[in-house]
Write a protein that holds these residues in place. Structure first.
Motif, PDB file in Angstrom:
ATOM      1  N   HIS A 296       6.814  16.034  -4.419  1.00 59.03           N
ATOM      2  CA  HIS A 296       6.763  15.821  -2.972  1.00 59.03           C
ATOM      3  C   HIS A 296       5.363  15.302  -2.650  1.00 59.03           C
ATOM      4  N   VAL A 297       5.296  14.097  -2.134  1.00 57.39           N
ATOM      5  CA  VAL A 297       3.959  13.552  -1.839  1.00 57.39           C
ATOM      6  C   VAL A 297       3.868  13.131  -0.381  1.00 57.39           C
ATOM      7  N   ASP A 298       2.865  13.676   0.254  1.00 57.59           N
ATOM      8  CA  ASP A 298       2.702  13.489   1.693  1.00 57.59           C
ATOM      9  C   ASP A 298       1.315  12.893   1.945  1.00 57.59           C
ATOM     10  N   ASN A 299       1.283  11.702   2.508  1.00 57.28           N
ATOM     11  CA  ASN A 299      -0.002  11.095   2.862  1.00 57.28           C
ATOM     12  C   ASN A 299      -0.148  11.042   4.370  1.00 57.28           C
ATOM     13  N   HIS A 300      -1.106  11.765   4.857  1.00 58.36           N
ATOM     14  CA  HIS A 300      -1.440  11.725   6.278  1.00 58.36           C
ATOM     15  C   HIS A 300      -2.782  11.015   6.402  1.00 58.36           C
ATOM     16  N   THR A 301      -2.797   9.914   7.118  1.00 60.13           N
ATOM     17  CA  THR A 301      -4.063   9.208   7.252  1.00 60.13           C
ATOM     18  C   THR A 301      -4.392   9.019   8.734  1.00 60.13           C
ATOM     19  N   ALA A 302      -5.662   8.962   9.026  1.00 57.53           N
ATOM     20  CA  ALA A 302      -6.076   8.704  10.402  1.00 57.53           C
ATOM     21  C   ALA A 302      -7.326   7.837  10.403  1.00 57.53           C
ATOM     22  N   ALA A 303      -7.243   6.730  11.118  1.00 58.65           N
ATOM     23  CA  ALA A 303      -8.438   5.908  11.311  1.00 58.65           C
ATOM     24  C   ALA A 303      -8.794   6.009  12.790  1.00 58.65           C
ATOM     25  N   ASP A 304      -9.972   6.497  13.045  1.00 53.21           N
ATOM     26  CA  ASP A 304     -10.386   6.723  14.424  1.00 53.21           C
ATOM     27  C   ASP A 304     -11.472   5.693  14.787  1.00 53.21           C
ATOM     28  N   HIS A 305     -11.074   4.699  15.574  1.00 54.49           N
ATOM     29  CA  HIS A 305     -12.031   3.653  15.965  1.00 54.49           C
ATOM     30  C   HIS A 305     -12.771   4.100  17.217  1.00 54.49           C
ATOM     31  N   ILE A 306     -14.052   4.319  17.041  1.00 54.12           N
ATOM     32  CA  ILE A 306     -14.849   4.867  18.138  1.00 54.12           C
ATOM     33  C   ILE A 306     -15.679   3.776  18.811  1.00 54.12           C
ATOM     34  N   ARG A 307     -16.085   2.780  18.014  1.00 52.45           N
ATOM     35  CA  ARG A 307     -16.965   1.729  18.555  1.00 52.45           C
ATOM     36  C   ARG A 307     -16.355   0.342  18.355  1.00 52.45           C
ATOM     37  N   PRO A 308     -16.863  -0.644  19.092  1.00 52.89           N
ATOM     38  CA  PRO A 308     -16.222  -1.968  19.061  1.00 52.89           C
ATOM     39  C   PRO A 308     -16.451  -2.748  17.765  1.00 52.89           C
ATOM     40  N   HIS A 309     -15.701  -3.836  17.644  1.00 58.34           N
ATOM     41  CA  HIS A 309     -15.887  -4.840  16.578  1.00 58.34           C
ATOM     42  C   HIS A 309     -15.712  -4.298  15.163  1.00 58.34           C
ATOM     43  N   SER A 310     -14.805  -3.384  14.983  1.00 54.90           N
ATOM     44  CA  SER A 310     -14.566  -2.912  13.621  1.00 54.90           C
ATOM     45  C   SER A 310     -13.128  -3.208  13.222  1.00 54.90           C
ATOM     46  N   MET A 311     -12.894  -3.076  11.933  1.00 55.53           N
ATOM     47  CA  MET A 311     -11.510  -3.285  11.493  1.00 55.53           C
ATOM     48  C   MET A 311     -11.096  -2.225  10.494  1.00 55.53           C
ATOM     49  N   SER A 312      -9.821  -1.869  10.538  1.00 52.17           N
ATOM     50  CA  SER A 312      -9.270  -1.013   9.498  1.00 52.17           C
ATOM     51  C   SER A 312      -7.974  -1.639   9.012  1.00 52.17           C
ATOM     52  N   ASN A 313      -7.744  -1.474   7.744  1.00 50.03           N
ATOM     53  CA  ASN A 313      -6.584  -2.090   7.118  1.00 50.03           C
ATOM     54  C   ASN A 313      -5.964  -1.071   6.177  1.00 50.03           C
ATOM     55  N   GLU A 314      -4.686  -0.840   6.336  1.00 47.61           N
ATOM     56  CA  GLU A 314      -4.044   0.198   5.525  1.00 47.61           C
ATOM     57  C   GLU A 314      -2.777  -0.325   4.866  1.00 47.61           C
ATOM     58  N   LEU A 315      -2.665  -0.070   3.578  1.00 48.44           N
ATOM     59  CA  LEU A 315      -1.459  -0.464   2.845  1.00 48.44           C
ATOM     60  C   LEU A 315      -1.062   0.658   1.898  1.00 48.44           C
ATOM     61  N   TYR A 316       0.059   1.296   2.174  1.00 53.23           N
ATOM     62  CA  TYR A 316       0.574   2.360   1.302  1.00 53.23           C
ATOM     63  C   TYR A 316       1.961   1.968   0.831  1.00 53.23           C
ATOM     64  N   LYS A 317       2.177   2.108  -0.472  1.00 53.54           N
ATOM     65  CA  LYS A 317       3.485   1.771  -1.022  1.00 53.54           C
ATOM     66  C   LYS A 317       3.995   2.903  -1.903  1.00 53.54           C
ATOM     67  N   GLY A 318       5.292   3.073  -1.913  1.00 53.24           N
ATOM     68  CA  GLY A 318       5.861   4.158  -2.707  1.00 53.24           C
ATOM     69  C   GLY A 318       7.131   3.766  -3.433  1.00 53.24           C
ATOM     70  N   ILE A 319       7.271   4.275  -4.648  1.00 58.09           N
ATOM     71  CA  ILE A 319       8.519   4.139  -5.402  1.00 58.09           C
ATOM     72  C   ILE A 319       8.972   5.561  -5.735  1.00 58.09           C
ATOM     73  N   LEU A 320      10.169   5.913  -5.301  1.00 60.18           N
ATOM     74  CA  LEU A 320      10.614   7.292  -5.499  1.00 60.18           C
ATOM     75  C   LEU A 320      11.966   7.341  -6.185  1.00 60.18           C
ATOM     76  N   GLU A 321      12.072   8.250  -7.131  1.00 60.60           N
ATOM     77  CA  GLU A 321      13.350   8.406  -7.822  1.00 60.60           C
ATOM     78  C   GLU A 321      13.728   9.881  -7.871  1.00 60.60           C
ATOM     79  N   ASP A 322      14.898  10.159  -8.403  1.00 62.16           N
ATOM     80  CA  ASP A 322      15.439  11.521  -8.532  1.00 62.16           C
ATOM     81  C   ASP A 322      15.453  12.220  -7.167  1.00 62.16           C
ATOM     82  N   ASN A 323      14.819  13.405  -7.138  1.00 65.40           N
ATOM     83  CA  ASN A 323      14.777  14.133  -5.865  1.00 65.40           C
ATOM     84  C   ASN A 323      13.403  14.056  -5.211  1.00 65.40           C
ATOM     85  N   ALA A 324      12.652  13.067  -5.591  1.00 63.27           N
ATOM     86  CA  ALA A 324      11.292  12.961  -5.061  1.00 63.27           C
ATOM     87  C   ALA A 324      11.329  12.718  -3.550  1.00 63.27           C
ATOM     88  N   ARG A 325      10.291  13.199  -2.917  1.00 60.98           N
ATOM     89  CA  ARG A 325      10.234  13.065  -1.473  1.00 60.98           C
ATOM     90  C   ARG A 325       8.873  12.500  -1.069  1.00 60.98           C
TER      91      ARG A 325
END
Lengths: 437, 252
Positions: A296-325
């Motif tokens: 069981h894999v749980d990814n909780h992410t948070a990007a908190d933009h507080i000031r101007p002119h910034s960037m965040s980029n997020e890419l999460y990928k998963g391959i799950l088999e059997d009873n995986a969650r």
């Protein structure tokens, strides 16, 4: 009723552990505050929105005898087995949560200061006391607080201003659950100075098949114009549970990338929180989970933009088999002052069995009005048309499947800048896609 | 080489092929024409082994073996090649890498050693010229962002690499401009010899000016309703399909 009884038993166990701690250091006041917080708030309940899909408190029901230090038989060969080809690093090894000087390999490096957390606590290191909890001060997570209350050891690393650290710093966390169950609270505190550059790896593995639990917190302070990459590789046994919190604070013009690779484990929960607290920052979050069995894999992410002119980029990928969650929850906050923010988020999953599941939830909260934000998530099966196309050219079903899955995963792996790690992941993922999956 | 007898196939309980009979011998080129929805592409897919279709009756023999018993990859290894009407885009897989894996699995089936990198590259360069395809295109993700013409040329390139015994071109001409059409046809003609055979599935006669068929068959409502020489194709071009439809519908 039984659940209430169970929970009070867990808290009782934690109390015993807490009381056994040495209370003579200055750090104890910080512990006490965190422990009071736990006593007041309790441990997360499945009704808690943040833990809706991952019943983390259940991990503690496994009755870890947390007052006892478990023995281990981890030697140099175990560590060497984890060092993949071409990896030339500064090596810090922690066995069952405890720093092992003998197995570590710390090279004197200009601008770099490395100490164990245990030693920093014991010696009342003023720099440590000043920096500790800076990144996590707005973190109200119960397990992060539990870590603060019970932290045993870990690394305290500071990179001075204007220092380029050539060799990556690898932190190996090896749990030996051969004879006993084991439960550790490890902590890393990392401070990267202005205009400096450094890469880190956190590698997790387990020996033995008893239940084990790691509750780890890594705090990273990234000063102005600093650059860094943080790679986390989780390849534990089926009975190893893991809650990891990575808390990053970025200052002006800093560029920081995190990579989370989950290859195996029992219950794995990763909290990644980034405060983008300066103009012109860049934050990249990459994740790949390739899991089967009951993982069981749980990814909780948070990007908190507080000031101007910034960037965040997020890419999460998963391959799950059997009873995986799989669980993905990606939060992006853009505060009112954070105009001209660019924030992108993507989570893509392939389910290879009818019994594997994914719960994915993007969550964008935007108060600024001049921003560019996008998010997307897909969950599906392997593309049958593509599979047929490859087979129609003579590829066996197994290799066609492996080729497509590999192509799916490679987007994340390709973003890895550390060549030996990239090769290692390419190898391990491709091997696994041919065999287990 | 290929003997199809009374072949019936359906998808989701809907019968598309209703008794196809066709024999293709080595060295021959057969064109299969017909109006939209007549079952042309279904026939091509069934021969290539697409599992979405269920063969409900009949047989298909290829080189003396039961074709319908074989999985898609076995058919490919035995020498059946389908040039797709709509080649699939596969991000993350380069044509080069894909072809190397495919070719070596086909070679393994034939009891040959895998090609080393140098020989593979040499072979690739040679076949690339045939369809005037650029190497940079082949190092990119398979068909991703390719133009229609590039996709079709890539199909013929793959065909050239695998040197099949029986090539089935499923509407390879659709959507091609005259230059691309000539390149594709030239590729097919160059690969043609006395030991292999080609089935050209097409909607338009135009392609048959460049790939000259020995036989032309008209498929309508899941059956071959008329067979003839290349003159039949010209007649169809001139008169359309309506007269055939009328003829067939009158007899049902």
């Amino acid at each position: 009723m039984t659940e209430v009884a169970e929970r009070s038993k867990i808290l009782e166990g934690l109390n015993t552990r807490f009381s056994s701690l040495n209370n003579s250091s200055d750090f104890h006041a910080i512990r006490q505050k965190a422990f009071d917080f736990i006593n007041e708030k309790g441990l997360p309940h499945p009704k808690n929105e943040e833990y809706k899909f991952t019943n983390v408190t259940r991990i503690l029901e496994k009755q870890f005898d947390i007052s006892k230090k478990s023995g281990h038989a981890v030697g140099k060969s175990d560590v060497d087995a984890l060092v993949f080809e071409g990896l030339d690093v500064i090596k810090l090894v922690f066995i069952n949560g405890e720093f092992s000087l003998e197995l570590s390999d710390i090279e004197e490096t200009k601008g770099l200061k490395i100490s164990s957390i245990g030693k920093a606590i014991e010696s009342n290191d003023p720099q440590f006391l000043a920096l500790f909890g800076e990144a996590t001060k707005n973190n109200n997570d119960e397990f992060a607080a539990l870590n603060t209350a019970l932290v045993e050891d870990g690394s305290f690393i500071t990179v001075a201003d204007n220092s380029i650290i050539e060799k990556p710093i690898a932190l190996f966390f090896i749990n030996d659950a051969t004879n006993d169950k084991n439960y550790t609270n490890s902590r890393n505190l990392i401070s990267i100075g202005k205009n400096s550059q450094v890469d880190f790896l956190e590698l997790f593995s387990t020996k033995g098949n008893n239940d084990s639990f790691t509750n780890i917190v890594t705090e990273i302070l990234v000063d102005e114009n600093a650059h860094g990459n943080y790679y986390k590789i989780q390849n534990n046994n089926d009975n190893a549970s893991h809650i990891g919190t990575t808390q990053i604070h970025q200052k002006r013009s800093s560029v920081f990338s995190t990579y989370t690779f989950t290859l195996n484990g029992g219950t794995v929960r990763n909290n990644l929180n980034i405060a983008v607290d300066g103009e012109g920052c860049e934050s990249h979050m990459y994740g790949l989970y390739v899991v089967n069995g009951k993982t069981h894999v749980d990814n909780h992410t948070a990007a908190d933009h507080i000031r101007p002119h910034s960037m965040s980029n997020e890419l999460y990928k998963g391959i799950l088999e059997d009873n995986a969650r799989g669980v993905f929850n990606g939060k992006v906050y853009v505060r009112q002052a954070a105009q001209k923010t660019n924030a992108f988020q993507s989570n893509k999953n392939i389910l290879l069995s009818d019994t594997s599941t994914v719960n994915t939830k993007p969550q964008l909260e935007i108060w600024a009005d001049d921003v560019k934000c996008s998010h997307g998530c897909t969950t599906g099966q392997l593309d049958e048309d593509a599979l047929f196309y490859l087979r129609a050219r003579g590829l066996s079903k197994t290799s066609a499947r492996a080729m497509l899955l590999y192509a799916f995963a490679i987007e994340v792996i390709e973003s890895v800048k550390l060549e030996p790690l990239k090769n290692y992941l390419e190898h391990i993922i491709s091997e696994r896609l041919h065999k287990d999956f | 080489m290929l003997k199809i007898k009374d072949l019936h196939a359906s998808i989701e309980d809907k019968e598309i092929l209703k008794g196809i009979n066709l024999e293709v011998k080595a060295g021959e080129v057969h064109a299969i024409m017909g109006p939209n929805g007549s079952g042309k592409s279904t026939l091509a897919s069934v021969l290539a082994g697409r599992e979405d279709y269920e063969v409900t009756a009949g047989s298909a023999e290829f080189g003396g073996k039961d074709l319908l018993e074989m999985a898609a990859e076995e058919r490919a290894r035995e020498g059946v090649f389908l040039a797709f009407q709509y080649p699939i885009e596969i991000p993350g897989v380069s044509t080069t890498n894909f072809m190397k894996t495919a070719l070596n699995q086909v070679r393994e089936h034939k009891g040959l050693d895998p090609l080393d990198a140098v020989s593979f590259l040499k072979l690739m360069k040679e076949k690339m010229q045939l369809v005037e395809i650029d190497q940079s295109l082949l190092s990119r993700s398979l068909n991703e962002g390719f133009s229609g013409g590039e996709k079709k040329r890539n199909e013929i390139f793959q065909m050239a690499m695998l040197e099949p015994k029986l090539s089935i071109l499923d509407e390879t001409d659709s959507g091609l401009d005259i230059d691309a059409l000539k390149i594709v046809a030239n590729g097919v003609n160059t690969l043609k010899n006395k030991d292999n055979a080609t089935i050209v599935v097409t909607h338009y006669q135009r392609l048959l000016d460049y790939i000259v068929p020995d036989f032309v068959h008209v498929l309508y409502k899941g059956r071959i309703v008329k067979s003839g020489t290349k003159d039949l194709a010209l007649e169809l071009e001139e008169k359309g399909y309506d007269w055939i439809k009328e003829e067939v519908d009158a007899t049902i």
